[in-house]
Design a protein around this motif. Sequence first.
Motif, PDB file in Angstrom:
ATOM      1  N   GLY A 110       0.758  -1.246   0.000  1.00 18.28           N
ATOM      2  CA  GLY A 110       0.000   0.000   0.000  1.00 18.28           C
ATOM      3  C   GLY A 110       0.783   1.286   0.000  1.00 18.28           C
ATOM      4  O   GLY A 110       0.185   2.367  -0.132  1.00 18.28           O
ATOM      5  N   ALA A 111       2.105   1.230   0.147  1.00 20.30           N
ATOM      6  CA  ALA A 111       2.897   2.463   0.168  1.00 20.30           C
ATOM      7  C   ALA A 111       2.964   3.076  -1.219  1.00 20.30           C
ATOM      8  O   ALA A 111       2.961   2.371  -2.233  1.00 20.30           O
ATOM      9  CB  ALA A 111       4.302   2.189   0.688  1.00 20.30           C
ATOM     10  N   GLU A 112       3.039   4.422  -1.256  1.00 21.81           N
ATOM     11  CA  GLU A 112       3.233   5.092  -2.538  1.00 21.81           C
ATOM     12  C   GLU A 112       4.634   4.881  -3.064  1.00 21.81           C
ATOM     13  O   GLU A 112       4.902   5.003  -4.250  1.00 21.81           O
ATOM     14  CB  GLU A 112       2.994   6.597  -2.409  1.00 21.81           C
ATOM     15  N   GLY A 113       5.562   4.599  -2.164  1.00 23.04           N
ATOM     16  CA  GLY A 113       6.948   4.400  -2.561  1.00 23.04           C
ATOM     17  C   GLY A 113       7.856   4.433  -1.355  1.00 23.04           C
ATOM     18  O   GLY A 113       7.412   4.319  -0.202  1.00 23.04           O
ATOM     19  N   LEU A 114       9.130   4.592  -1.616  1.00 21.20           N
ATOM     20  CA  LEU A 114      10.121   4.687  -0.560  1.00 21.20           C
ATOM     21  C   LEU A 114      10.152   6.101   0.002  1.00 21.20           C
ATOM     22  O   LEU A 114       9.964   7.079  -0.726  1.00 21.20           O
ATOM     23  CB  LEU A 114      11.509   4.339  -1.095  1.00 21.20           C
ATOM     24  N   ALA A 115      10.424   6.212   1.288  1.00 20.52           N
ATOM     25  CA  ALA A 115      10.636   7.528   1.879  1.00 20.52           C
ATOM     26  C   ALA A 115      12.007   8.073   1.505  1.00 20.52           C
ATOM     27  O   ALA A 115      12.212   9.295   1.457  1.00 20.52           O
ATOM     28  CB  ALA A 115      10.504   7.452   3.399  1.00 20.52           C
ATOM     29  N   PHE A 116      12.948   7.176   1.222  1.00 20.25           N
ATOM     30  CA  PHE A 116      14.307   7.528   0.817  1.00 20.25           C
ATOM     31  C   PHE A 116      14.928   6.264   0.236  1.00 20.25           C
ATOM     32  O   PHE A 116      14.418   5.160   0.473  1.00 20.25           O
ATOM     33  CB  PHE A 116      15.134   8.037   2.014  1.00 20.25           C
TER      34      PHE A 116
END
Length: 356
Positions: free
Chosen positions: A187-193
């Motif tokens: 479900g994440a939009e992507g990596l935070a970093f």
Amino acid sequence: MSKANYKKRRNNLRKLMHREKLDALLVTLDANRFYLSGFELMDHQTNESSGCLVITEAGEDWLCTDSRYLDAARQLWDNKRIFIYQGSSPEQINDLLKQHVKGRIGFDPYTVSVNFFEKLLPGLDLVKSTGLVEELRVIKDADEIALIEEACLLNHKLMEWIPGVLQAGRTEAQIAWDIEQYFRNHGAEGLAFPSIVAIGANAALPHAIPGEDKVLPNCPVLIDVGCRLNDYCSDQTRTFWVGAKPLPMFSELLKHVKEAQARAVRMIKPDASCFDVYMAAKSYLDEKDLGRHFTHGLGHGVGLQTHEEPRLSPRSTATLKPGMIVTVEPGVYFPGEMGIRWEHMVLVTEDGCRTL
């Protein structure tokens, strides 16, 4: 987030502008722009921008962007106060400000280039103004805390899952790709970093870049990763041992790093000095003759960005307040051998703190 919530944030900003005697504030940092409007969270290149906000003390605010973002802007903003520029934006924003703002206009010199400033300047009373929106962002409201906790929960689940893919023969790059897929599939939009996956001696590089080094039958692996879920970030580090029995050096260092973290977390409460929290970890590591191997700050704020205020560092003069969220991540590094870091995110509460 509702339009009413964004409006409330802008009204809170106006109070700070009044304190600083500003008639308007030009908001150019992408995270600040999003915090106040919900418009375009990230500018993905430093030489491109999705736009800026003009916040006025009188309440007549403008969203400035180009025609690519017109439809997106219309969904969020009073259409009468969307300013579409063509070509070079600073000259046209200059015209807008001359027409609608009389008086002192704040801008953040950390986020405005010299080129932009020089083109924006003619005929305007521009005043350096740093950190006003960040002063609001540093205290998370209940909705933000809930969203950040969801991101943390997904990160915890990944950390429980990751030992299963730390198999001998797999490369750092392969494991980093596994991590990104896990976040996306959950479900994440992507990596935070960009994920840090560091095997063996590579873990002595605090910001190691995943490469082709392979997991050995017995070795340490440092994993520092975060996701962006519902716009908010998580950030956690664990250091794992792959194999049946860790080296005594690894077990001893990990014990001390965890204890340094625990001592720092116990210090976290309203009005605690960020410097003192840092020193709680550093002093313990000094006692164990490990302080010289702890080469970075203890932690930082997390929210719409992975690195925000406040900072838990030897240079910080800030104090903690309820609603702040910080990482606590002591680490020790032995070049050519190994590095160990252990990180949690911690919420400052009204009477202490809570690990997320």
